[in-house]
Design an enzyme around this catalytic site. Structure first.
Site, mmCIF file in Angstrom:
data_model
loop_
_atom_site.group_PDB
_atom_site.id
_atom_site.type_symbol
_atom_site.label_atom_id
_atom_site.label_comp_id
_atom_site.label_asym_id
_atom_site.label_seq_id
_atom_site.Cartn_x
_atom_site.Cartn_y
_atom_site.Cartn_z
ATOM 1 N N ASP A 65 0.808 -1.220 0.000
ATOM 2 C CA ASP A 65 0.000 0.000 0.000
ATOM 3 C C ASP A 65 0.842 1.272 0.000
ATOM 4 O OD1 ASP A 65 0.950 -0.497 2.562
ATOM 5 O OD2 ASP A 65 -1.007 -0.880 3.420
ATOM 6 N N ASN A 132 -7.734 -2.580 14.192
ATOM 7 C CA ASN A 132 -9.111 -2.898 13.795
ATOM 8 C C ASN A 132 -9.161 -4.131 12.883
ATOM 9 O OD1 ASN A 132 -8.018 -1.937 11.450
ATOM 10 N ND2 ASN A 132 -9.374 -0.177 11.236
ATOM 11 N N HIS A 134 -7.309 -4.559 10.127
ATOM 12 C CA HIS A 134 -7.006 -4.331 8.707
ATOM 13 C C HIS A 134 -5.727 -5.056 8.291
ATOM 14 C CE1 HIS A 134 -4.643 -0.313 9.533
ATOM 15 N NE2 HIS A 134 -3.788 -1.300 9.397
ATOM 16 N N GLU A 139 -9.692 -1.764 5.278
ATOM 17 C CA GLU A 139 -10.332 -1.467 6.549
ATOM 18 C C GLU A 139 -11.590 -2.333 6.723
ATOM 19 O OE1 GLU A 139 -8.537 0.165 8.427
ATOM 20 O OE2 GLU A 139 -8.190 2.255 7.896
HETATM 21 C C1 F6R Z 1 1.566 -1.506 6.170
HETATM 22 C C2 F6R Z 1 0.237 -2.069 6.271
HETATM 23 C C3 F6R Z 1 -0.551 -2.075 7.540
HETATM 24 C C4 F6R Z 1 0.286 -2.416 8.772
HETATM 25 C C5 F6R Z 1 -0.594 -2.374 10.034
HETATM 26 C C6 F6R Z 1 0.215 -2.641 11.285
HETATM 27 O O1 F6R Z 1 2.055 -1.608 4.855
HETATM 28 O O2 F6R Z 1 -0.243 -2.511 5.283
HETATM 29 O O3 F6R Z 1 -1.605 -2.989 7.411
HETATM 30 O O4 F6R Z 1 0.849 -3.683 8.613
HETATM 31 O O5 F6R Z 1 -1.210 -1.135 10.147
HETATM 32 O O6 F6R Z 1 1.135 -1.609 11.459
HETATM 33 P P1 F6R Z 1 2.254 -1.687 12.587
HETATM 34 O O7 F6R Z 1 3.190 -2.774 12.206
HETATM 35 O O8 F6R Z 1 2.912 -0.339 12.535
HETATM 36 O O9 F6R Z 1 1.546 -1.953 13.874
#
Ligand code: F6R
Length: 237
Positions: A65, A132, A134, A139
């Site tokens: 992303d 959440n 995701h 989301e």
């Molecule tokens: C990042 C991504 C997100 C993260 C998620 C957890 O490319 O796609 O889904 O993996 O938000 O983020 P952290 O590791 O910072 O807790």
């Protein structure tokens, strides 16, 4: 599903690198994630590369992303993150590293990314998980997305990611993300989870009902899901 529990973040990062390294060979395709969780694994890959144990010459990477509206050179962009935490420090050909371009027209960029993803098979897709549930920036929603698309970020994601920005109002409100269908098509999924604050969502995602309200729950259906975590994140399972 295989679950590897490690006593701390350092050990889980080594364990994750061991699993990813099984797939690193010429012409492999790695699906990569940003965020805090994989940083330790990337450092371990760099360490192994510097020790002469890894060669990234013919490796292709595709990232999950990118924020809409940020140029690749912007310090908060995921392209910048990947360059800083991995690509600039190994012998990968940057032309073979793909991150959606947040500064392009989102519709065109999604089409380009969909064309790219339909032309390759991801050997291992690295994932983190949002509070959440995701994955990528998919989301909670009423349905599982298939393809790369632009999304509006939820308030909880904006809040969680504001730690990387000067203020919450600087966090972009939308992003381009690989679809759940494209993530699911990877031969292997490597889900990394760390920290006590993820324990509840990890339990719901891996053992709760499979629902697009918890996007990561779909991973329960994947035939080769490997979960690597620290004890804190895995404390409820
Ligand atoms: C990042 C991504 C997100 C993260 C998620 C957890 O490319 O796609 O889904 O993996 O938000 O983020 P952290 O590791 O910072 O807790």
């Amino acid at each position: 599903m295989k679950i590897y529990s490690n006593d701390n973040y350092e050990h889980m990062s080594i364990c994750a690198a061991d699993i990813l390294c099984e797939a690193i060979r010429p012409n492999c395709v790695l699906g990569l994630a940003t965020g805090s969780t994989p940083v330790g694994m990337y450092s371990e890959l760099i360490r192994r590369y510097e020790a002469g144990k890894l060669d990234f010459r013919n490796v292709t990477t595709v990232n999950l992303d990118e924020y809409v509206g940020l140029r690749p050179s912007n310090e908060q962009s995921y392209r910048h993150f990947m360059n800083e935490h991995l690509f600039d420090r190994i012998n990968i050909d940057k032309e073979r590293t793909f991150v959606p371009d947040g500064s392009s027209d989102p519709e065109l960029e999604c089409k380009k990314y969909n064309d790219l993803l339909s032309s390759l098979t991801i050997d291992v897709q690295v994932l983190g998980i949002g509070h959440n549930g995701h994955i990528g920036f998919n989301e909670p929603s009423d349905e599982f997305s298939k393809l790369t698309h632009a999304v509006r970020l939820s308030p909880s994601t904006i809040k969680a990611n504001s730690r990387f920005f000067a203020s919450p109002s600087d966090v972009p409100i939308s992003a381009i993300t690989m679809g759940i269908g494209q993530i699911f098509a990877a031969k292997r999924i490597l889900l990394l989870v760390s920290g006590k604050e993820k324990a509840e969502i990890v339990e719901r995602a891996l053992f709760g009902p499979i629902t697009p309200k918890v996007p990561a729950s779909v991973l329960q259906l994947h035939g080769d899901l490997v979960v690597v975590g620290d004890e804190a994140a895995l404390s409820r399972i």
